[in-house]
Design an enzyme around this catalytic site. Structure first.
Site, mmCIF file in Angstrom:
data_model
loop_
_atom_site.group_PDB
_atom_site.id
_atom_site.type_symbol
_atom_site.label_atom_id
_atom_site.label_comp_id
_atom_site.label_asym_id
_atom_site.label_seq_id
_atom_site.Cartn_x
_atom_site.Cartn_y
_atom_site.Cartn_z
ATOM 1 N N GLN A 84 47.990 19.505 103.837
ATOM 2 C CA GLN A 84 48.384 18.281 103.149
ATOM 3 C C GLN A 84 48.270 18.464 101.636
ATOM 4 O O GLN A 84 47.267 18.948 101.123
ATOM 5 C CB GLN A 84 47.495 17.110 103.629
ATOM 6 C CG GLN A 84 47.908 15.743 103.119
ATOM 7 C CD GLN A 84 49.240 15.239 103.685
ATOM 8 O OE1 GLN A 84 49.679 15.653 104.757
ATOM 9 N NE2 GLN A 84 49.881 14.355 102.963
ATOM 10 N N LYS A 137 49.578 11.889 111.739
ATOM 11 C CA LYS A 137 50.250 13.095 112.247
ATOM 12 C C LYS A 137 49.564 13.556 113.533
ATOM 13 O O LYS A 137 50.215 13.877 114.530
ATOM 14 C CB LYS A 137 50.244 14.204 111.175
ATOM 15 C CG LYS A 137 51.212 13.908 110.041
ATOM 16 C CD LYS A 137 51.024 14.785 108.804
ATOM 17 C CE LYS A 137 51.953 14.317 107.683
ATOM 18 N NZ LYS A 137 51.767 14.998 106.401
ATOM 19 N N ASP A 149 56.392 22.427 107.580
ATOM 20 C CA ASP A 149 56.684 21.580 106.424
ATOM 21 C C ASP A 149 57.964 22.023 105.715
ATOM 22 O O ASP A 149 58.550 21.252 104.957
ATOM 23 C CB ASP A 149 55.536 21.700 105.396
ATOM 24 C CG ASP A 149 54.667 20.463 105.324
ATOM 25 O OD1 ASP A 149 55.157 19.366 105.645
ATOM 26 O OD2 ASP A 149 53.486 20.605 104.941
#
Ligand code: GUN
Length: 291
Positions: free
Chosen positions: A97, A53, A120
């Site tokens: 995460q 990422k 997200d």
């Protein structure tokens, strides 16, 4: 019938090219989109994901900070970091995460992220907006699936889509997005008594189960579209999806490979969300200047 391959790598490259052009434009206005990625613990798969990422952000001209913490980090410490990033004007996206270590309440962490930085799409406000069809950050993997379908001219309207898996990250939201596009959606999961009876009726199958090569040729009807969201290791340690690719490709009309299908789309959509967040911030600034 041998299925046409859905090339997620090629589609994701096109999306990233467009993101890069828009990043350049934003930079001329003095804004560099910034993504903060937080990883708690030392799970090796998660480490690879977060590094990718960061690398992708930088390759597109965006800023990315990676915050790595030991598995012993407390919930309070993580909340403090999120508060700091919520108030940092140079950060447009925050990604924690998942999964998190057991001592940290995932829901508390997700809800602590400012919804306008929730790239997200996991915050309950984002999820609620998705449910009622309002503009919001879409979760990256489900959004990536929808972009792939569109790119290959597969219109879900009037089709029977069977989603296998009911996670908050993939299964539930992808079903909602398919419903918005007028598909008839069936959710299946580990307690579905006769999975094959369901999947054999599907025009579109979304496999998000997390079991290597679980979906075989006998699960699908001739000509179905098969989207594999799985990311597993087979008996030889080789990366594979939830679908038995070699067998299913002989019956499907379209199929995504693993790797090179949905995976690259997830990162591309994250980049797009971070860019969108930075663009929204700019338009807000411009609006307040003109008052
Ligand atoms: N873990 C697995 N997939 C994801 C994702 O898309 N976002 C975050 N934050 N964690 C994940």
């Amino acid at each position: 019938m041998t299925a046409e391959l859905i090339d997620g790598k090629a589609v994701s490259l096109k999306i990233k090219e467009r993101v890069q052009q828009r990043v350049e434009k934003l930079k001329t206005n003095g804004i560099t989109p910034g993504l903060s990625v937080i990883l708690v613990g030392d799970d090796s798969a998660s480490q690879t994901y977060v590094k990718n990422k960061k690398k992708t952000c930088e390759s597109l001209g965006m800023r990315s900070d990676l915050h790595l913490y030991p598995a012993s980090l407390t919930e309070q410490e993580l909340l403090k970091k999120i508060d700091e990033l919520n108030n940092d004007p140079d950060i447009h996206g925050i990604l924690v995460q998942l999964p998190l270590p057991a001592q940290i309440d995932e829901f508390k962490i997700i809800t602590a992220i400012a919804p306008e930085k929730d790239v997200d799409g996991f915050h309950p406000i984002s999820v609620g907006n998705l449910m009622i069809g309002k503009d919001t950050f879409l979760p990256c993997t489900p959004h990536g699936v929808m972009v792939l379908l569109e790119h290959y001219g597969i219109d879900p309207a009037g089709k029977h889509a069977v989603v296998i898996g009911r996670s908050n990250i993939v299964g539930k939201p992808v079903g909602q997005l398919l419903l918005q596009k007028d598909a008839t959606v069936t959710y299946c999961h580990s307690k579905t008594p006769d999975l094959k009876a369901m999947t054999q009726q599907a025009d579109i199958i979304i496999a998000a189960i997390g079991r290597a090569k679980f979906i075989g040729a006998d699960h699908i009807k001739e000509g179905a579209v098969v989207i594999d969201v799985g990311m597993n290791r087979d008996e030889n340690g080789k990366l594979c999806g939830d679908v038995d690719f070699e067998a299913v490709r002989e019956r499907a009309s379209f199929i995504t490979p693993v790797p090179g299908g949905v995976g690259p789309m997830t990162i591309a959509m994250l980049m797009e969300n971070t860019l969108l967040s930075a663009e929204k911030g700019l338009s807000k600034d411009k609006a307040s200047e003109s008052v």
